[in-house]
Design a protein around this motif. Structure first.
Motif, PDB file in Angstrom:
ATOM      1  N   PRO A  79      29.368  58.966 -11.603  1.00 42.69           N
ATOM      2  CA  PRO A  79      29.531  60.338 -12.324  1.00 42.69           C
ATOM      3  C   PRO A  79      30.310  61.444 -11.511  1.00 42.69           C
ATOM      4  CG  PRO A  79      27.149  59.468 -12.391  1.00 42.69           C
ATOM      5  CD  PRO A  79      28.068  58.652 -11.205  1.00 42.69           C
ATOM      6  N   LYS A  80      29.752  61.701 -10.115  1.00 40.57           N
ATOM      7  CA  LYS A  80      30.731  62.554  -9.429  1.00 40.57           C
ATOM      8  C   LYS A  80      32.292  62.416  -9.496  1.00 40.57           C
ATOM      9  CE  LYS A  80      26.580  63.932  -6.934  1.00 40.57           C
ATOM     10  NZ  LYS A  80      25.872  64.111  -5.417  1.00 40.57           N
ATOM     11  N   ILE A  81      32.524  61.058  -9.242  1.00 39.90           N
ATOM     12  CA  ILE A  81      33.848  60.639  -9.064  1.00 39.90           C
ATOM     13  C   ILE A  81      34.414  60.874 -10.232  1.00 39.90           C
ATOM     14  CG2 ILE A  81      35.628  58.693  -8.551  1.00 39.90           C
ATOM     15  CD1 ILE A  81      33.233  57.780  -6.766  1.00 39.90           C
ATOM     16  N   ILE A  82      34.079  60.329 -11.415  1.00 39.46           N
ATOM     17  CA  ILE A  82      34.615  60.547 -12.646  1.00 39.46           C
ATOM     18  C   ILE A  82      34.784  62.211 -13.194  1.00 39.46           C
ATOM     19  CG2 ILE A  82      34.250  60.326 -15.470  1.00 39.46           C
ATOM     20  CD1 ILE A  82      32.584  57.709 -14.453  1.00 39.46           C
ATOM     21  N   VAL A  83      33.870  62.939 -12.942  1.00 38.61           N
ATOM     22  CA  VAL A  83      34.203  64.194 -13.267  1.00 38.61           C
ATOM     23  C   VAL A  83      35.199  64.833 -12.105  1.00 38.61           C
ATOM     24  CG1 VAL A  83      32.975  66.588 -12.817  1.00 38.61           C
ATOM     25  CG2 VAL A  83      31.792  64.891 -13.847  1.00 38.61           C
ATOM     26  N   SER A  84      35.310  64.511 -10.870  1.00 34.12           N
ATOM     27  CA  SER A  84      36.278  64.846 -10.140  1.00 34.12           C
ATOM     28  C   SER A  84      37.695  64.471 -10.471  1.00 34.12           C
ATOM     29  CB  SER A  84      35.995  64.311  -8.571  1.00 34.12           C
ATOM     30  OG  SER A  84      34.764  65.258  -8.188  1.00 34.12           O
ATOM     31  N   PRO A 112      48.598  76.911  -6.572  1.00 35.07           N
ATOM     32  CA  PRO A 112      47.451  76.821  -6.891  1.00 35.07           C
ATOM     33  C   PRO A 112      46.926  75.494  -7.563  1.00 35.07           C
ATOM     34  CG  PRO A 112      48.102  78.368  -8.393  1.00 35.07           C
ATOM     35  CD  PRO A 112      49.065  78.216  -7.271  1.00 35.07           C
ATOM     36  N   ILE A 113      47.983  74.785  -8.122  1.00 32.51           N
ATOM     37  CA  ILE A 113      47.891  73.377  -8.661  1.00 32.51           C
ATOM     38  C   ILE A 113      47.957  72.596  -7.509  1.00 32.51           C
ATOM     39  CG2 ILE A 113      49.053  71.986 -10.328  1.00 32.51           C
ATOM     40  CD1 ILE A 113      50.624  74.086 -11.682  1.00 32.51           C
ATOM     41  N   ALA A 114      48.673  72.528  -6.587  1.00 32.56           N
ATOM     42  CA  ALA A 114      48.859  71.716  -5.255  1.00 32.56           C
ATOM     43  C   ALA A 114      47.583  71.898  -4.870  1.00 32.56           C
ATOM     44  CB  ALA A 114      50.152  71.892  -4.659  1.00 32.56           C
ATOM     45  N   ALA A 115      47.030  73.205  -4.419  1.00 31.50           N
ATOM     46  CA  ALA A 115      46.038  73.493  -3.693  1.00 31.50           C
ATOM     47  C   ALA A 115      44.687  72.618  -4.286  1.00 31.50           C
ATOM     48  CB  ALA A 115      45.731  74.998  -3.500  1.00 31.50           C
ATOM     49  N   ALA A 116      44.668  72.875  -5.449  1.00 27.55           N
ATOM     50  CA  ALA A 116      43.383  72.282  -6.171  1.00 27.55           C
ATOM     51  C   ALA A 116      43.497  70.674  -6.129  1.00 27.55           C
ATOM     52  CB  ALA A 116      43.185  72.610  -7.586  1.00 27.55           C
ATOM     53  N   THR A 120      40.893  67.994  -3.929  1.00 25.41           N
ATOM     54  CA  THR A 120      40.295  67.249  -4.600  1.00 25.41           C
ATOM     55  C   THR A 120      40.366  65.743  -4.283  1.00 25.41           C
ATOM     56  OG1 THR A 120      40.232  68.734  -6.666  1.00 25.41           O
ATOM     57  CG2 THR A 120      39.641  66.210  -7.084  1.00 25.41           C
ATOM     58  N   VAL A 121      41.556  65.493  -3.832  1.00 24.35           N
ATOM     59  CA  VAL A 121      41.683  64.151  -3.668  1.00 24.35           C
ATOM     60  C   VAL A 121      41.513  63.700  -2.042  1.00 24.35           C
ATOM     61  CG1 VAL A 121      43.795  62.701  -2.558  1.00 24.35           C
ATOM     62  CG2 VAL A 121      44.280  63.688  -4.698  1.00 24.35           C
ATOM     63  N   PHE A 122      41.282  64.898  -1.319  1.00 26.29           N
ATOM     64  CA  PHE A 122      40.629  64.580   0.171  1.00 26.29           C
ATOM     65  C   PHE A 122      39.284  64.465  -0.151  1.00 26.29           C
ATOM     66  CE2 PHE A 122      44.858  65.802   1.929  1.00 26.29           C
ATOM     67  CZ  PHE A 122      44.680  65.323   3.182  1.00 26.29           C
ATOM     68  N   VAL A 123      38.724  65.230  -1.013  1.00 21.15           N
ATOM     69  CA  VAL A 123      37.066  65.322  -1.093  1.00 21.15           C
ATOM     70  C   VAL A 123      36.766  63.692  -1.891  1.00 21.15           C
ATOM     71  CG1 VAL A 123      35.319  66.014  -2.974  1.00 21.15           C
ATOM     72  CG2 VAL A 123      36.730  67.546  -1.913  1.00 21.15           C
ATOM     73  N   ILE A 142      40.615  69.164   6.675  1.00 23.46           N
ATOM     74  CA  ILE A 142      41.898  69.052   6.590  1.00 23.46           C
ATOM     75  C   ILE A 142      42.593  69.653   5.045  1.00 23.46           C
ATOM     76  CG2 ILE A 142      44.147  67.671   6.485  1.00 23.46           C
ATOM     77  CD1 ILE A 142      42.783  66.004   8.909  1.00 23.46           C
ATOM     78  N   GLY A 143      41.663  68.919   4.014  1.00 18.12           N
ATOM     79  CA  GLY A 143      42.021  69.254   2.678  1.00 18.12           C
ATOM     80  C   GLY A 143      41.818  70.920   2.380  1.00 18.12           C
ATOM     81  N   LEU A 144      40.740  71.353   2.939  1.00 13.22           N
ATOM     82  CA  LEU A 144      40.382  72.745   2.883  1.00 13.22           C
ATOM     83  C   LEU A 144      41.706  73.693   3.416  1.00 13.22           C
ATOM     84  CD1 LEU A 144      38.706  74.989   2.032  1.00 13.22           C
ATOM     85  CD2 LEU A 144      37.426  74.787   4.186  1.00 13.22           C
TER      86      LEU A 144
END
Length: 203
Positions: A79-84, A112-116, A120-123, A142-144
Motif C-alpha cells: 500500500p505504501k509503495i502504491i501510494v508513493s 519543485p517537480i524534480a525535487a519531489a 520519492t524515487v530515492f524513498v 542523498i535524495g533529501l
C-alpha cells in the motif's frame, strides 16, 4: 505582484517552515506528520498568493500523501509503495501541466517537480531494497540533499525567501549527514574481518 501580497506570503511561508522545523523535535511520527501537514497547508496558501503554481501542486500532492499515511495504518509494503508511485505520477503530470498553462513554462517551475520526483524515487528504492539501515539512510539523505537544493533555488526565483533560507539550512545539515554516513560506512568496511579462507580437506 503587489508587494503587500508578497510580504504576507513570505510571512505565511516563514510560519509554515518554522512549524516544520519544530516538528523535527518530536519523536512521535503522528505529531511530525501533523506539523508537516500544517506546513504544507500554509505553503499552498503562500505559493498560491505568489503564483508559484508548480510548487503549490507539489505541496498539495505531499499533503495528500501525509493524510493517507496518517489515516491508513498498514505494516505491509505494497500500500505504501502504491501510494508513493501514484503521488509521484500525479506530481509529475500535474506539475508539468500547471507550469505550462499558468506559469509560462518557466524553467525554474520544474525545480519543485524534480525535487519531489527525485526524493520519492530515492524513498521507494530505499524502501524496496534489502540494504542495511545505514545504506538505506544514506539513500534517503542523498535524495533529501537534491530535494532541498531544488526547493532553495526555486524559493529565490519565486521570491519566497523563507523557502530558500530554510531549505539552504536543510541542505547543509543533509550534506553533513551524508558525509558522516559515508565515513561510518568506510570505517565499518575497514574494520570488517577479512573473509576466511577454507582449507582444502584431505581425502
Amino acid at each position: 505582484m503587489d508587494d503587500t501580497v508578497l510580504l504576507i506570503a513570505n510571512i505565511i511561508t516563514f510560519v509554515g517552515s518554522t512549524i516544520a522545523t519544530v516538528a523535527a523535535l518530536f519523536k512521535a511520527k503522528r505529531r511530525v506528520l501533523l506539523c508537516q501537514s500544517v506546513n504544507h497547508v500554509l505553503e499552498i496558501v503562500a505559493q498560491g498568493m505568489s503564483k508559484a503554481y508548480s510548487g503549490m501542486v507539489q505541496e498539495i500532492i505531499t499533503l495528500i500523501y501525509n493524510v493517507v499515511v496518517l489515516f491508513v495504518k498498514s505494516t505491509k509494503k505494497a500500500p505504501k509503495i502504491i501510494v508513493s508511485v501514484l503521488c509521484l505520477v500525479a506530481g509529475l503530470v500535474l506539475g508539468v501541466v500547471i507550469n505550462v498553462l499558468y506559469s509560462d513554462n518557466v524553467w525554474y517551475g520544474y525545480l519543485p517537480i524534480a525535487a519531489a520526483a527525485i526524493y520519492t524515487v530515492f524513498v521507494i528504492i530505499a524502501f524496496l531494497t534489502d540494504k542495511d539501515e545505514v545504506k538505506g539512510d544514506l539513500l534517503l539523505k542523498i535524495g533529501l540533499l537534491i530535494n532541498v537544493a531544488c526547493w532553495s533555488v526555486y524559493g529565490w526565483f519565486v521570491r519566497l525567501y523563507p523557502v530558500m533560507g530554510f531549505n539552504a539550512v536543510a541542505f547543509v545539515f543533509a550534506a553533513i549527514s551524508v558525509v558522516r554516513i559515508a565515513l561510518t560506512m568506510k570505517r565499518r568496511k575497514e574494520s570488517a574481518p577479512p573473509p576466511s579462507e577454507e582449507l582444502p580437506q584431505g581425502e
